[in-house]
Design an enzyme around this catalytic site. Structure first.
Site, PDB file in Angstrom:
ATOM      1  N   CYS A   1      31.827  58.650  87.718  1.00  6.14           N
ATOM      2  CA  CYS A   1      32.613  58.445  86.481  1.00  6.14           C
ATOM      3  C   CYS A   1      33.371  57.122  86.488  1.00  6.14           C
ATOM      4  CB  CYS A   1      33.591  59.590  86.287  1.00  6.14           C
ATOM      5  SG  CYS A   1      32.771  61.177  86.173  1.00  6.14           S
TER       6      CYS A   1
ATOM      7  N   HIS B   1      39.866  57.934  82.337  1.00  3.34           N
ATOM      8  CA  HIS B   1      38.645  58.746  82.317  1.00  3.34           C
ATOM      9  C   HIS B   1      38.968  60.126  81.774  1.00  3.34           C
ATOM     10  CE1 HIS B   1      35.069  60.797  83.340  1.00  3.34           C
ATOM     11  NE2 HIS B   1      35.544  61.378  84.437  1.00  3.34           N
TER      12      HIS B   1
ATOM     13  N   ASN C   1      33.630  65.632  79.431  1.00  4.33           N
ATOM     14  CA  ASN C   1      33.537  64.570  80.439  1.00  4.33           C
ATOM     15  C   ASN C   1      32.165  63.899  80.324  1.00  4.33           C
ATOM     16  OD1 ASN C   1      33.189  63.066  82.767  1.00  4.33           O
ATOM     17  ND2 ASN C   1      33.960  64.644  84.154  1.00  4.33           N
TER      18      ASN C   1
END
Ligand code: ACO
Length: 326
Positions: A113, A253, A283
């Site tokens: 990520c 994030h 996500n």
């Protein structure tokens, strides 16, 4: 001072929406559990025939249009992804072909990520060195393709999409002020995809064992993510000799709204200085920061000269931050 400036942002997400109630129909979960634990209400999911390059291409076109840069003017493409269309060629090369650019360097970066922050840092250093001057950086994932829809602990979290930025080198005070990258490979198995690589190539057995899906110990990852994201954010502020009050927007994030709130609290940021779109997309790994940045930009939540902090954490483990004077 020679700096890298973001002159265009773009994003693209699939049409298909998968809501919490859709998921509650296939695994033992509920809208209430998902919203309370993660902040996610729905996510976008690629349809059959759509792959990472599909969304990367659309996001890139949006960013190029805003930047008023033609594909032929680009001198490098960097794509962050853990879900390429195929192991090789890279999404960056597929994108080079779709955009019909010159024969410029094009490559993928795999950093979970944190991939977009890694890609941004690489591009920033290439521009500052004088090697490049118009770079396309894309974060893209189709995590739905490696998500186990029988595993309620992961399938409620992930979504698909892409965000992109066009970068150029300029003199002046605006642009990327610093980037800070980190990794700790000892934690790799807390969040990983065991199958499909050279250690466990695809076989009937690996598919039967569901080894091609992401596995995560969410609770352990959560605690390390909060600490790492806080550290990366504070390092960016200290390095540039600014404190939390000076920040105009935190774009972290989008893995869990509770993680984002914890970082905001640590930095002393009020709600209006924290960008959150996890409720819509879940996500999206490498795509989460650039999708959020594009939405914030288009909603005029970022203005010229604003101080914007980007912060990410992901599989590897990897984490990092970037401070930008918009
Ligand atoms: N619905 C209902 N119950 C569930 C679900 C679900 N979808 N998933 C798990 N549970 C249950 C568990 O089985 C457990 O039950 P038990 O107590 O009877 O054993 C209980 O809920 C609590 O589970 P936890 O895992 O402890 O829940 P937690 O509060 O930690 O929230 C979550 C889970 C949302 C995954 C959180 O840990 C998290 O966000 N982790 C970090 C994710 C992250 O940051 N990832 C990094 C980037 S991802 C990348 O790089 C691709």
């Amino acid at each position: 001072m020679h700096r890298t400036r973001i002159i265009g942002t773009g994003s693209s997400t699939p049409q298909k929406v998968l809501s919490n109630s859709d998921l509650a129909a296939i695994v033992d979960t509920s809208d209430d559990w998902i919203v309370t634990r993660s902040g996610i209400k729905e996510r976008r999911i690629a349809s059959n025939g759509e792959a990472s390059s599909t969304f990367a291409y659309r996001a890139a076109l949006n960013a190029l249009e805003m930047a008023e840069v033609a594909p032929q003017e680009l001198d490098m493409i960097v794509v962050a992804t853990i879900t390429p269309d195929m192991p090789t060629p890279s999404v960056a090369c597929l994108l080079q072909n779709k955009l019909k650019t010159r024969s410029i360097p094009a490559f993928d970066i795999s950093a979970g990520c944190t991939g977009f922050i890694y890609a941004l840092a690489v591009a920033d250093n290439c521009i500052k060195s004088g090697a490049n001057n118009k770079v396309l950086v894309v974060g893209v994932e189709t995590l739905s393709k490696i998500t186990d829809y029988q595993d309620r602990s992961t399938c409620v979290l992930f979504g698909d999409g892409s965000g992109a930025v066009v970068l150029t080198g300029e003199t002046g005070d605006r642009g990327i002020l610093s980037t800070h990258l980190y990794s700790d490979g000892s934690c790799g198995k807390l969040l990983y995809q065991p199958g499909g690589g050279s250690q466990c190539p695809a076989s009937h057995e690996s598919v039967d064992n569901r080894e091609h899906y992401l596995k995560m110990d969410g609770n352990k990852v959560f605690k390390i993510a909060v600490k790492s994201l806080e550290d990366a954010a504070l390092t960016a502020l200290q390095y540039n000799d600014v404190d939390g009050d000076a920040l105009d927007l935190l774009i972290s994030h989008q893995a869990n709204s509770r993680i984002i709130q914890a970082i905001a609290k640590r930095l002393g940021l009020p709600q209006e200085k924290v960008f959150m779109n996890i409720q819509k997309y879940g996500n999206t790994s490498s795509a989460s920061v650039p999708i959020a940045m594009d939405e914030a930009n288009r909603q005029k939540r970022i203005k010229k000269n604003d101080l914007v902090l980007l912060d990410a954490f992901g599989a590897g483990f990897t984490w990092g931050s970037a401070l930008v004077r918009w």
